[in-house]
Design a protein around this motif. Structure first.
Motif, PDB file in Angstrom:
ATOM      1  N   LEU A   1       0.853  -1.180   0.000  1.00 50.70           N
ATOM      2  CA  LEU A   1       0.000   0.000   0.000  1.00 50.70           C
ATOM      3  C   LEU A   1       0.891   1.232   0.000  1.00 50.70           C
ATOM      4  N   ILE A   2       0.705   2.123  -0.993  1.00 52.17           N
ATOM      5  CA  ILE A   2       1.464   3.367  -1.031  1.00 52.17           C
ATOM      6  C   ILE A   2       0.511   4.528  -1.310  1.00 52.17           C
ATOM      7  N   SER A   3       0.922   5.718  -0.895  1.00 53.14           N
ATOM      8  CA  SER A   3       0.174   6.925  -1.228  1.00 53.14           C
ATOM      9  C   SER A   3       0.999   7.725  -2.226  1.00 53.14           C
ATOM     10  N   ASP A   4       0.492   8.882  -2.630  1.00 49.93           N
ATOM     11  CA  ASP A   4       1.226   9.678  -3.612  1.00 49.93           C
ATOM     12  C   ASP A   4       2.574  10.131  -3.072  1.00 49.93           C
ATOM     13  N   ALA A   5       2.648  10.391  -1.775  1.00 51.15           N
ATOM     14  CA  ALA A   5       3.898  10.843  -1.169  1.00 51.15           C
ATOM     15  C   ALA A   5       3.831  10.631   0.330  1.00 51.15           C
ATOM     16  N   GLY A   6       4.931  10.176   0.905  1.00 56.27           N
ATOM     17  CA  GLY A   6       5.005  10.029   2.356  1.00 56.27           C
ATOM     18  C   GLY A   6       4.432   8.720   2.857  1.00 56.27           C
ATOM     19  N   THR A   7       4.032   8.730   4.116  1.00 54.70           N
ATOM     20  CA  THR A   7       3.560   7.518   4.790  1.00 54.70           C
ATOM     21  C   THR A   7       2.055   7.375   4.615  1.00 54.70           C
ATOM     22  N   PRO A   8       1.590   6.251   4.068  1.00 57.15           N
ATOM     23  CA  PRO A   8       0.143   6.047   3.919  1.00 57.15           C
ATOM     24  C   PRO A   8      -0.584   6.200   5.253  1.00 57.15           C
ATOM     25  N   LEU A   9      -1.851   6.618   5.166  1.00 56.72           N
ATOM     26  CA  LEU A   9      -2.756   6.835   6.307  1.00 56.72           C
ATOM     27  C   LEU A   9      -2.544   8.173   7.004  1.00 56.72           C
ATOM     28  N   ILE A  10      -1.390   8.832   6.829  1.00 50.03           N
ATOM     29  CA  ILE A  10      -1.168  10.125   7.469  1.00 50.03           C
ATOM     30  C   ILE A  10      -1.742  11.194   6.545  1.00 50.03           C
ATOM     31  N   CYS A  11      -3.027  11.513   6.759  1.00 54.60           N
ATOM     32  CA  CYS A  11      -3.780  12.406   5.870  1.00 54.60           C
ATOM     33  C   CYS A  11      -3.857  11.847   4.455  1.00 54.60           C
TER      34      CYS A  11
ATOM     35  N   PHE B   1      -0.962  16.683  16.056  1.00 53.85           N
ATOM     36  CA  PHE B   1      -1.128  16.793  14.603  1.00 53.85           C
ATOM     37  C   PHE B   1      -2.613  16.878  14.303  1.00 53.85           C
ATOM     38  N   ILE B   2      -3.029  17.940  13.630  1.00 56.05           N
ATOM     39  CA  ILE B   2      -4.456  18.156  13.391  1.00 56.05           C
ATOM     40  C   ILE B   2      -4.822  18.018  11.919  1.00 56.05           C
ATOM     41  N   GLY B   3      -3.930  17.426  11.123  1.00 55.55           N
ATOM     42  CA  GLY B   3      -4.241  17.185   9.722  1.00 55.55           C
ATOM     43  C   GLY B   3      -4.437  18.493   8.972  1.00 55.55           C
ATOM     44  N   PHE B   4      -5.486  18.556   8.159  1.00 53.34           N
ATOM     45  CA  PHE B   4      -5.843  19.787   7.469  1.00 53.34           C
ATOM     46  C   PHE B   4      -6.915  20.512   8.272  1.00 53.34           C
ATOM     47  N   LEU B   5      -6.748  21.801   8.457  1.00 53.23           N
ATOM     48  CA  LEU B   5      -7.778  22.612   9.086  1.00 53.23           C
ATOM     49  C   LEU B   5      -8.985  22.713   8.145  1.00 53.23           C
TER      50      LEU B   5
ATOM     51  N   CYS C   1      -0.134  21.227  11.412  1.00 57.30           N
ATOM     52  CA  CYS C   1      -1.157  20.911  10.419  1.00 57.30           C
ATOM     53  C   CYS C   1      -0.539  20.988   9.025  1.00 57.30           C
ATOM     54  N   TYR C   2      -1.255  20.454   8.049  1.00 55.46           N
ATOM     55  CA  TYR C   2      -0.884  20.597   6.652  1.00 55.46           C
ATOM     56  C   TYR C   2      -1.752  21.699   6.044  1.00 55.46           C
ATOM     57  N   GLU C   3      -1.214  22.374   5.048  1.00 54.57           N
ATOM     58  CA  GLU C   3      -2.028  23.384   4.367  1.00 54.57           C
ATOM     59  C   GLU C   3      -1.643  23.469   2.898  1.00 54.57           C
ATOM     60  N   SER C   4      -2.620  23.831   2.089  1.00 59.17           N
ATOM     61  CA  SER C   4      -2.426  23.926   0.645  1.00 59.17           C
ATOM     62  C   SER C   4      -2.057  25.359   0.266  1.00 59.17           C
ATOM     63  N   PRO C   5      -1.474  25.550  -0.917  1.00 61.37           N
ATOM     64  CA  PRO C   5      -1.047  26.895  -1.306  1.00 61.37           C
ATOM     65  C   PRO C   5      -2.202  27.883  -1.448  1.00 61.37           C
ATOM     66  N   HIS C   6      -3.371  27.424  -1.863  1.00 60.18           N
ATOM     67  CA  HIS C   6      -4.459  28.383  -2.087  1.00 60.18           C
ATOM     68  C   HIS C   6      -5.172  28.779  -0.789  1.00 60.18           C
ATOM     69  N   ARG C   7      -4.824  28.133   0.351  1.00 60.83           N
ATOM     70  CA  ARG C   7      -5.434  28.530   1.624  1.00 60.83           C
ATOM     71  C   ARG C   7      -4.421  29.027   2.653  1.00 60.83           C
ATOM     72  N   ILE C   8      -3.143  29.014   2.323  1.00 56.70           N
ATOM     73  CA  ILE C   8      -2.135  29.323   3.343  1.00 56.70           C
ATOM     74  C   ILE C   8      -2.275  30.750   3.859  1.00 56.70           C
ATOM     75  N   ARG C   9      -2.612  31.706   3.003  1.00 56.23           N
ATOM     76  CA  ARG C   9      -2.752  33.091   3.476  1.00 56.23           C
ATOM     77  C   ARG C   9      -3.929  33.216   4.447  1.00 56.23           C
ATOM     78  N   ASP C  10      -5.061  32.616   4.094  1.00 52.63           N
ATOM     79  CA  ASP C  10      -6.226  32.680   4.976  1.00 52.63           C
ATOM     80  C   ASP C  10      -5.935  32.013   6.313  1.00 52.63           C
ATOM     81  N   THR C  11      -5.206  30.905   6.279  1.00 50.80           N
ATOM     82  CA  THR C  11      -4.869  30.211   7.520  1.00 50.80           C
ATOM     83  C   THR C  11      -3.962  31.061   8.395  1.00 50.80           C
ATOM     84  N   LEU C  12      -2.968  31.697   7.802  1.00 45.60           N
ATOM     85  CA  LEU C  12      -2.089  32.582   8.579  1.00 45.60           C
ATOM     86  C   LEU C  12      -2.877  33.752   9.165  1.00 45.60           C
ATOM     87  N   ASP C  13      -3.807  34.288   8.407  1.00 46.93           N
ATOM     88  CA  ASP C  13      -4.638  35.378   8.909  1.00 46.93           C
ATOM     89  C   ASP C  13      -5.436  34.924  10.127  1.00 46.93           C
TER      90      ASP C  13
END
Length: 285
Positions: A84-94, A136-140, A163-175
């Motif tokens: 079992l593999i995911s696209d990147a990193g350790t499977p099951l972690i998000c 670790f709270i995954g994605f907000l 947490c993990y965050e995507s490029p299109h939400r990183i500014r809103d998350t920092l705010d």
């Protein structure tokens, strides 16, 4: 590989960027299993080509995971080993895999972890924030109101938050981090192990300004790490605990006078002061 009549499911961590991070053991497992369950077979095919491997693959993602359980259980029962593999990193972690691992383990199949890259661990290892305890709270949540509510629920936690965050939400998350958590130290780990790997460090407000000035810093995938809440002042903590005791007594129907007497016996101090505090809490309800 597996020496039993049944096969084993190998949960294999793959690189999060730099392909040299794949362990020799992981490469060997991927080359020996009967089939590879991959989050995105097209993406994982590139990794296999890099390794010079050709193995049968099938997709396993959030939309078909439950349906794959019986299919892969049958392969294990027939003696086949599965990776079992995911696209990147350790499977099951998000990433997908929890349903499969849970169901196969409950059915008595052997699950074998093959550890390796994990973005949250890589980020923490180089962030310079405390790592003796972290949450670790995954994605907000994607929506602002829900995201702020989640942060408010975590605001008093004194361990490092990740947490993990995507490029299109990183500014809103920092705010929202600046609004809810104030001047705490934040570390952004961007594009870990890749060519443009970057660590940015400062308050959420300062980091937001940095991303506004340099839009390139908002590209890529992020691990966001936030310092825990500072320790409470001892007198503030004592007041909070006293209020919690009085509130609990009043909620159980204990009268103000009796609640003050209990607080005096348990916490010491003047009964008159506890009476006034208990009365204030009752009046506030």
């Amino acid at each position: 590989m597996s020496d039993s009549a049944y096969g084993a499911l190998y949960v294999v961590a793959t690189p999060i960027g730099n392909l040299d991070d794949l362990s020799p053991r992981a490469a060997r497992v991927l080359g020996e299993v009967a089939v590879i369950a991959a989050e995105d077979t097209r993406h994982s095919a590139r990794l296999l080509r890099h390794l010079g491997l050709e193995r049968p693959m099938l997709s396993l993602h959030e939309h078909n995971e439950a349906a794959r359980v019986s299919q892969l259980a049958a392969r294990l029962a027939a003696g086949d080993d599965v990776a079992l593999i995911s696209d990147a990193g350790t499977p099951l972690i998000c990433d997908p895999g929890f349903v499969l691992v849970r169901e196969l383990r409950d059915a008595g199949h052997r699950i074998v972890p093959v550890p390796g890259a994990c973005a949250l661990v890589a980020g923490l290892s180089a962030a310079g924030l405390p790592t003796d305890r972290f949450t670790f709270i995954g994605f907000l949540p994607a929506k602002g109101a829900s995201r702020r509510a989640r942060l408010e629920a975590l605001a008093e936690r004194d361990e490092t938050l990740v947490c993990y965050e995507s490029p299109h939400r990183i500014r809103d998350t920092l705010d929202d981090l600046a609004t809810v958590l104030g001047e705490r130290r934040v570390v952004l780990a961007r594009e870990l192990t890749k060519t443009f790997e970057t660590f940015l460090d400062g308050s959420a407000e300062a980091l937001l300004a940095r991303l506004q000035e340099d839009p390139d810093q908002a590209r890529g995938e992020f691990v966001v790490m936030v310092a825990g809440a500072p320790p409470r002042d001892e007198s503030e903590q004592a007041t909070l605990e006293a209020d919690q005791l009085l509130a609990a007594l009043l909620a159980e129907g204990v009268g103000v006078k009796q609640a003050a007497a209990v607080a005096t016996r348990v916490l010491g101090g003047a009964k008159k002061a506890w009476y006034a505090r208990a009365q204030a809490l009752k009046d506030a309800d």
